[in-house]
Design a protein around this motif. Structure first.
Motif, short mmCIF file in Angstrom:
data_model
loop_
_atom_site.label_atom_id
_atom_site.label_comp_id
_atom_site.label_asym_id
_atom_site.label_seq_id
_atom_site.Cartn_x
_atom_site.Cartn_y
_atom_site.Cartn_z
N GLU A 28 14.69 -9.46 0.15
CA GLU A 28 13.78 -9.11 1.23
C GLU A 28 12.34 -9.12 0.74
O GLU A 28 12.06 -8.68 -0.39
CB GLU A 28 14.11 -7.72 1.78
CG GLU A 28 15.44 -7.65 2.51
CD GLU A 28 15.46 -8.58 3.71
OE1 GLU A 28 14.46 -8.63 4.45
OE2 GLU A 28 16.49 -9.25 3.91
N ARG A 57 -0.22 -11.06 10.33
CA ARG A 57 0.72 -10.18 9.63
C ARG A 57 0.19 -9.66 8.30
O ARG A 57 0.88 -8.90 7.61
CB ARG A 57 2.04 -10.93 9.38
CG ARG A 57 2.87 -11.20 10.62
CD ARG A 57 4.23 -11.77 10.24
NE ARG A 57 4.13 -13.08 9.60
CZ ARG A 57 4.06 -14.23 10.25
NH1 ARG A 57 4.08 -14.24 11.58
NH2 ARG A 57 3.98 -15.38 9.61
N THR A 97 3.56 -12.95 4.90
CA THR A 97 4.80 -13.70 4.80
C THR A 97 4.82 -14.81 5.84
O THR A 97 4.18 -14.71 6.90
CB THR A 97 6.02 -12.79 5.05
OG1 THR A 97 5.94 -12.24 6.37
CG2 THR A 97 6.08 -11.67 4.04
N ILE A 107 7.76 -7.79 -3.00
CA ILE A 107 6.39 -7.27 -3.17
C ILE A 107 6.40 -6.02 -4.03
O ILE A 107 5.49 -5.80 -4.85
CB ILE A 107 5.75 -7.00 -1.80
CG1 ILE A 107 5.28 -8.32 -1.18
CG2 ILE A 107 4.57 -6.05 -1.92
CD1 ILE A 107 4.09 -8.96 -1.91
N ASP A 108 7.41 -5.17 -3.88
CA ASP A 108 7.52 -3.98 -4.74
C ASP A 108 7.57 -4.38 -6.21
O ASP A 108 6.91 -3.76 -7.06
CB ASP A 108 8.77 -3.18 -4.37
CG ASP A 108 8.60 -2.38 -3.09
OD1 ASP A 108 7.45 -2.22 -2.63
OD2 ASP A 108 9.63 -1.93 -2.54
N TRP A 114 -1.52 -9.39 1.26
CA TRP A 114 -0.34 -10.25 1.25
C TRP A 114 0.18 -10.48 2.66
O TRP A 114 -0.09 -9.71 3.57
CB TRP A 114 0.76 -9.68 0.36
CG TRP A 114 1.33 -8.35 0.77
CD1 TRP A 114 0.81 -7.12 0.52
CD2 TRP A 114 2.56 -8.13 1.50
NE1 TRP A 114 1.63 -6.14 1.03
CE2 TRP A 114 2.71 -6.74 1.64
CE3 TRP A 114 3.53 -8.97 2.02
CZ2 TRP A 114 3.80 -6.16 2.29
CZ3 TRP A 114 4.62 -8.41 2.67
CH2 TRP A 114 4.75 -7.02 2.81
N GLU A 143 -3.68 -3.66 0.76
CA GLU A 143 -3.37 -2.47 -0.02
C GLU A 143 -4.50 -2.26 -1.02
O GLU A 143 -4.55 -2.88 -2.07
CB GLU A 143 -2.02 -2.63 -0.73
CG GLU A 143 -0.86 -2.89 0.21
CD GLU A 143 0.47 -3.01 -0.51
OE1 GLU A 143 0.51 -2.72 -1.74
OE2 GLU A 143 1.46 -3.42 0.12
N ALA A 148 9.82 -7.21 1.30
CA ALA A 148 9.31 -5.91 0.88
C ALA A 148 9.75 -5.57 -0.53
O ALA A 148 8.97 -5.01 -1.32
CB ALA A 148 9.78 -4.83 1.86
N CYS A 149 10.99 -5.90 -0.88
CA CYS A 149 11.48 -5.64 -2.24
C CYS A 149 10.78 -6.53 -3.26
O CYS A 149 10.48 -6.09 -4.38
CB CYS A 149 12.99 -5.85 -2.30
SG CYS A 149 13.93 -4.71 -1.26
N ARG A 153 4.17 -5.78 -7.24
CA ARG A 153 3.20 -4.70 -7.32
C ARG A 153 3.35 -3.93 -8.63
O ARG A 153 2.36 -3.57 -9.30
CB ARG A 153 3.37 -3.76 -6.13
CG ARG A 153 2.24 -2.77 -5.93
CD ARG A 153 2.56 -1.80 -4.80
NE ARG A 153 2.64 -2.46 -3.50
CZ ARG A 153 3.78 -2.58 -2.80
NH1 ARG A 153 4.93 -2.11 -3.29
NH2 ARG A 153 3.77 -3.16 -1.62
N ARG A 192 -1.35 -7.76 5.22
CA ARG A 192 -1.51 -6.34 4.90
C ARG A 192 -2.43 -6.19 3.71
O ARG A 192 -2.31 -6.91 2.71
CB ARG A 192 -0.15 -5.72 4.59
CG ARG A 192 0.81 -5.70 5.77
CD ARG A 192 2.12 -5.04 5.40
NE ARG A 192 1.93 -3.68 4.89
CZ ARG A 192 2.93 -2.90 4.46
NH1 ARG A 192 4.17 -3.36 4.47
NH2 ARG A 192 2.67 -1.69 4.02
#
Length: 423
Positions: free
Chosen positions: A399, A304, A321, A404-405, A319, A308, A401-402, A408, A306
């Protein structure tokens, strides 16, 4: 004597800190289950095996008048992954600590919750040294009171007692490897009521609690400071004391491969080997064991992952999960996941590696690593966490994704520089 930890909590996040075997040393704690403490390596229950049952609270000791802190020869680098040298000034009141300990009949020891190799190894080594001096000694850590299975080999676990059995207001308490009083969990209140509190720690993020401080952010591990304290107390190293110190030193230097590994660190390791430590046995327990289920969870996490390339200021971010369902499907407890990040951080194209692990409460524990250029510690502090420049973490709901945002964005902020570089 002790000052309360005044760190404010960040809404939606909780302060955590990682700087040792857990999350850092190779495979970390992913080798075995965490087991409730049942008397340690020498059998029996804490109640029956402890050589000194909790005594009635003794009259509070009077701490010595503050002395000018002694500056020990600094080790280059610090802690796990090596903070930049000189990130904070050392506070080393050796005379004050020795004076308090020598005057005490009973000493209560506490390390941070979910102890790692440095926290537990240092505490048990000091417990054995104090017992050799004829002191009554109790050692504990806040709930959940469970010794990680990979640390069951450590001698001295007969001194462990459940936190509820620690005196509510100990005459003398020593905190080990905790950067803030809150990191002591359910024992934080007892630390606040202690007649005298000695703080032994090596984290640059230490918040400055305690009345007598042995805090050096240039020390590679808390074990380095504990070894010096034991020496100043006049207790010779034996094989059991050395075993705990070596576990702490090896854990927080990543098995002697991180920038905090200096000639002085190797000198200390040599003295511990001379005292009887078998390094191959310690290494196997800390890093070289894993159940098959862990390998399957690791494979899923890596699949999984990713990459960037433009994140972290263009230096790259990788990263992944691990959801609670992922590990439950393989019957892998949460505490066995720490070694995952050490595989992810090998990515050549990424300066920063991140693993988000869902705990049993549904929160995400976010482990971060950097290779020396990006200060992940600063970013994690911004998000309510803490740690070192190259190894830090925070816990947050929501979540992935949030989360990680937000991380980041924190990594995009410019990092202060003083001209130092890390190799």
């Amino acid at each position: 004597m002790s000052a309360r930890d005044g760190r404010a909590e960040t809404p939606g996040a909780s302060w955590t800190e990682e700087c040792s075997l857990h999350e850092m040393g190779g495979h970390g704690a992913s080798g075995h289950d965490v087991v409730p403490h049942g008397g340690g390596v020498r059998g029996g229950s804490p109640a029956s095996a402890a050589p000194n049952a909790p005594a009635l609270a003794a009259p509070a000791l009077t701490a010595p008048a503050p002395k000018t802190s002694e500056r020990a020869p600094a080790l280059e680098g610090t802690g796990t992954g090596g903070d930049a040298p000189g990130a904070a000034s050392a506070e080393l009141d050796w005379d004050g600590a020795v004076e308090l300990i020598e005057a005490a009949d009973e000493v209560c020891l506490a390390c941070h919750i979910a102890p790692d190799g440095d926290a537990l190894g240092s505490m048990l080594a000091l417990a054995q040294a104090l017992h050799a001096l004829g002191k009554r000694c109790l050692a504990s850590f806040g709930e959940p009171f469970a010794v990680p299975a990979i640390l069951r080999f450590l001698p001295g676990q007969e001194f462990l007692v459940e936190p509820a059995r620690m005196p509510a207001a100990p005459a003398l308490m020593i905190s080990l490897d905790a950067a803030g009083q809150a990191r002591l969990g359910s024992l934080a209140a007892a630390a606040g009521r202690a007649g005298a509190l000695i703080v032994v720690d090596h984290h640059a993020s230490n918040v400055g609690f305690g009345g007598v401080r042995l805090v050096d952010p240039d020390a590679a591990a808390t074990a380095v400071l504990v070894e010096e304290l034991i020496r100043r107390l006049g207790v010779p190293l034996d094989g059991d004391i050395a075993q705990g110190l070596y576990a702490g030193l090896a854990s927080d230097t990543g098995s002697f491969k991180y920038p905090c590994t200096t000639p002085e660190v190797h000198d200390l390791a040599g003295r511990l080997l001379t005292a009887g430590v078998r390094p191959e046995a310690v290494s196997r327990e800390l890093w070289d064991r894993a159940p098959f289920g862990y390998l399957q969870v690791l494979a899923g996490a890596l699949s999984r992952a990713r990459l960037e390339r433009d994140a972290a200021g263009g230096l790259g971010l990788v990263w992944t999960t691990i959801a609670r369902a992922d590990r439950e499907a393989r019957d892998v407890p949460y505490d066995q996941l720490e070694g995952v990040i050490d595989q992810l951080r090998r990515t050549d194209e990424a300066e920063v590696a991140v693993v988000l692990k869902e705990n049993d409460r549904g929160e995400w524990y976010v482990s971060t690593r950097a290779k020396g250029v990006v200060d992940v510690g600063r970013a994690c502090v911004e998000l309510g966490g803490g740690g070192h420049r190259t190894a830090a973490a925070f816990t947050m709901g929501g979540e992935p994704a949030c989360i990680i945002d937000r991380l980041r964005a924190a990594l995009r902020e410019p990092c202060p520089t003083d001209g130092r570089t890390e190799e």
